[in-house]
Design a protein around this motif. Structure first.
Motif, PDB file in Angstrom:
ATOM      1  N   ASP A  91       0.813  -1.217   0.000  1.00  0.00           N
ATOM      2  CA  ASP A  91       0.000   0.000   0.000  1.00  0.00           C
ATOM      3  C   ASP A  91       0.847   1.267   0.000  1.00  0.00           C
ATOM      4  O   ASP A  91       0.333   2.358   0.158  1.00  0.00           O
ATOM      5  N   GLY A  92       2.158   1.101  -0.145  1.00  0.00           N
ATOM      6  CA  GLY A  92       3.053   2.252  -0.169  1.00  0.00           C
ATOM      7  C   GLY A  92       3.556   2.684   1.195  1.00  0.00           C
ATOM      8  O   GLY A  92       4.319   3.642   1.292  1.00  0.00           O
ATOM      9  N   THR A  93       3.141   1.995   2.241  1.00  0.00           N
ATOM     10  CA  THR A  93       3.579   2.371   3.593  1.00  0.00           C
ATOM     11  C   THR A  93       4.510   1.337   4.218  1.00  0.00           C
ATOM     12  O   THR A  93       4.823   1.419   5.401  1.00  0.00           O
ATOM     13  N   LYS A  94       4.949   0.371   3.443  1.00  0.00           N
ATOM     14  CA  LYS A  94       5.790  -0.715   3.963  1.00  0.00           C
ATOM     15  C   LYS A  94       7.216  -0.612   3.414  1.00  0.00           C
ATOM     16  O   LYS A  94       7.844  -1.621   3.128  1.00  0.00           O
ATOM     17  N   ASP A  95       7.712   0.606   3.255  1.00  0.00           N
ATOM     18  CA  ASP A  95       9.067   0.871   2.761  1.00  0.00           C
ATOM     19  C   ASP A  95       9.297   0.393   1.334  1.00  0.00           C
ATOM     20  O   ASP A  95      10.448   0.146   0.934  1.00  0.00           O
ATOM     21  N   GLU A  96       8.227   0.250   0.567  1.00  0.00           N
ATOM     22  CA  GLU A  96       8.373  -0.243  -0.800  1.00  0.00           C
ATOM     23  C   GLU A  96       9.310   0.629  -1.633  1.00  0.00           C
ATOM     24  O   GLU A  96      10.159   0.106  -2.369  1.00  0.00           O
ATOM     25  N   ASP A  97       9.191   1.957  -1.529  1.00  0.00           N
ATOM     26  CA  ASP A  97      10.049   2.849  -2.320  1.00  0.00           C
ATOM     27  C   ASP A  97      11.526   2.646  -1.971  1.00  0.00           C
ATOM     28  O   ASP A  97      12.369   2.526  -2.860  1.00  0.00           O
ATOM     29  N   ASP A  98      11.826   2.596  -0.677  1.00  0.00           N
ATOM     30  CA  ASP A  98      13.218   2.414  -0.243  1.00  0.00           C
ATOM     31  C   ASP A  98      13.752   1.046  -0.649  1.00  0.00           C
ATOM     32  O   ASP A  98      14.919   0.923  -1.032  1.00  0.00           O
ATOM     33  N   LEU A  99      12.925   0.023  -0.565  1.00  0.00           N
ATOM     34  CA  LEU A  99      13.361  -1.323  -0.954  1.00  0.00           C
ATOM     35  C   LEU A  99      13.635  -1.399  -2.453  1.00  0.00           C
ATOM     36  O   LEU A  99      14.618  -2.010  -2.880  1.00  0.00           O
ATOM     37  N   LEU A 100      12.787  -0.763  -3.246  1.00  0.00           N
ATOM     38  CA  LEU A 100      13.015  -0.772  -4.694  1.00  0.00           C
ATOM     39  C   LEU A 100      14.289   0.003  -5.033  1.00  0.00           C
ATOM     40  O   LEU A 100      15.126  -0.475  -5.804  1.00  0.00           O
ATOM     41  N   ALA A 101      14.460   1.172  -4.440  1.00  0.00           N
ATOM     42  CA  ALA A 101      15.685   1.947  -4.659  1.00  0.00           C
ATOM     43  C   ALA A 101      16.908   1.136  -4.237  1.00  0.00           C
ATOM     44  O   ALA A 101      17.947   1.137  -4.918  1.00  0.00           O
ATOM     45  N   GLY A 102      16.797   0.405  -3.129  1.00  0.00           N
ATOM     46  CA  GLY A 102      17.888  -0.429  -2.652  1.00  0.00           C
ATOM     47  C   GLY A 102      18.252  -1.523  -3.643  1.00  0.00           C
ATOM     48  O   GLY A 102      19.438  -1.831  -3.834  1.00  0.00           O
ATOM     49  N   ALA A 103      17.256  -2.117  -4.285  1.00  0.00           N
ATOM     50  CA  ALA A 103      17.527  -3.155  -5.282  1.00  0.00           C
ATOM     51  C   ALA A 103      18.361  -2.578  -6.434  1.00  0.00           C
ATOM     52  O   ALA A 103      19.302  -3.222  -6.915  1.00  0.00           O
ATOM     53  N   TYR A 104      18.036  -1.363  -6.859  1.00  0.00           N
ATOM     54  CA  TYR A 104      18.824  -0.714  -7.916  1.00  0.00           C
ATOM     55  C   TYR A 104      20.226  -0.360  -7.403  1.00  0.00           C
ATOM     56  O   TYR A 104      21.221  -0.630  -8.081  1.00  0.00           O
ATOM     57  N   ARG A 105      20.308   0.241  -6.227  1.00  0.00           N
ATOM     58  CA  ARG A 105      21.620   0.625  -5.675  1.00  0.00           C
ATOM     59  C   ARG A 105      22.541  -0.578  -5.522  1.00  0.00           C
ATOM     60  O   ARG A 105      23.715  -0.536  -5.895  1.00  0.00           O
ATOM     61  N   HIS A 106      22.007  -1.661  -4.949  1.00  0.00           N
ATOM     62  CA  HIS A 106      22.809  -2.878  -4.778  1.00  0.00           C
ATOM     63  C   HIS A 106      23.241  -3.440  -6.129  1.00  0.00           C
ATOM     64  O   HIS A 106      24.362  -3.943  -6.270  1.00  0.00           O
ATOM     65  N   SER A 107      22.362  -3.377  -7.105  1.00  0.00           N
ATOM     66  CA  SER A 107      22.704  -3.864  -8.445  1.00  0.00           C
ATOM     67  C   SER A 107      23.866  -3.067  -9.029  1.00  0.00           C
ATOM     68  O   SER A 107      24.822  -3.647  -9.566  1.00  0.00           O
TER      69      SER A 107
END
Length: 179
Positions: A91-107
């Protein structure tokens, strides 16, 4: 196709089959178990040589959401596969944005460690994981621009499955690159 130069890096948005791209690394929209699933994950596993890629992924033992792991590219034109685990949209309140950004950063971090100069990403988490496409595209583009600032990448490709997804990413790239 849309291309923006950011420093010495070309950032491209294309519609194509990511398994056919001649880049140093392709990014797989993986699950936490790193087992071939559907969509781009299944396509990459099939094209790379399912048995060998599954063996390499099994040896890694999984990957938390928001992170990435790397394997050889096996039968792909790319030398490496970066397995990025994006979040399931709730629902957008479970750190989804940060987790997605993290997947890109780690990549990007793994790619840089392995001397990758060209890398292609699918639209991580926007398929069965349900992440809103506009929101995901903005996050993807912001992480691509940050990676371009590092000077470590010559070419970053946002490889979309459909022309609709490519339009969304191209719009985000144009907007973010000029702001």
């Amino acid at each position: 196709m849309t291309t923006v130069r950011h420093g010495d890096t070309a950032i491209e948005v294309i519609t194509a089959d990511i398994t056919t791209l001649k880049v140093d690394a392709v990014v797989n929209a993986a699950n936490q178990q790193l087992k071939g699933g559907g969509g781009v994950d299944g396509a990459i596993h099939r094209a790379a040589g399912k048995a060998r890629l599954q063996e390499a992924c099994r040896a890694i033992g999984g990957c938390p959401t928001g992170e990435a792991r790397i394997t050889d590219g096996f039968d792909l034109p790319a030398r490496h596969i970066v397995h990025a685990v994006g979040p399931r949209w709730k629902d957008g309140t479970k750190d989804e944005d940060d987790l997605l950004a993290g997947a890109y950063r780690h990549s990007f971090a793994l790619a840089a460690e392995h001397a990758v100069r060209s890398i292609a990403f699918p639209a991580i988490s926007t398929g069965i994981y349900g992440f809103p496409k506009d929101r995901a595209a903005t996050i993807a583009v912001s992480q691509c621009l940050a990676a371009a600032d590092s000077g470590k990448f010559e070419r970053i490709v946002l490889c979309c499955f459909s022309s609709e997804d490519a339009e969304i990413h191209a719009s985000a790239l144009t907007r973010e690159a000029t702001s």
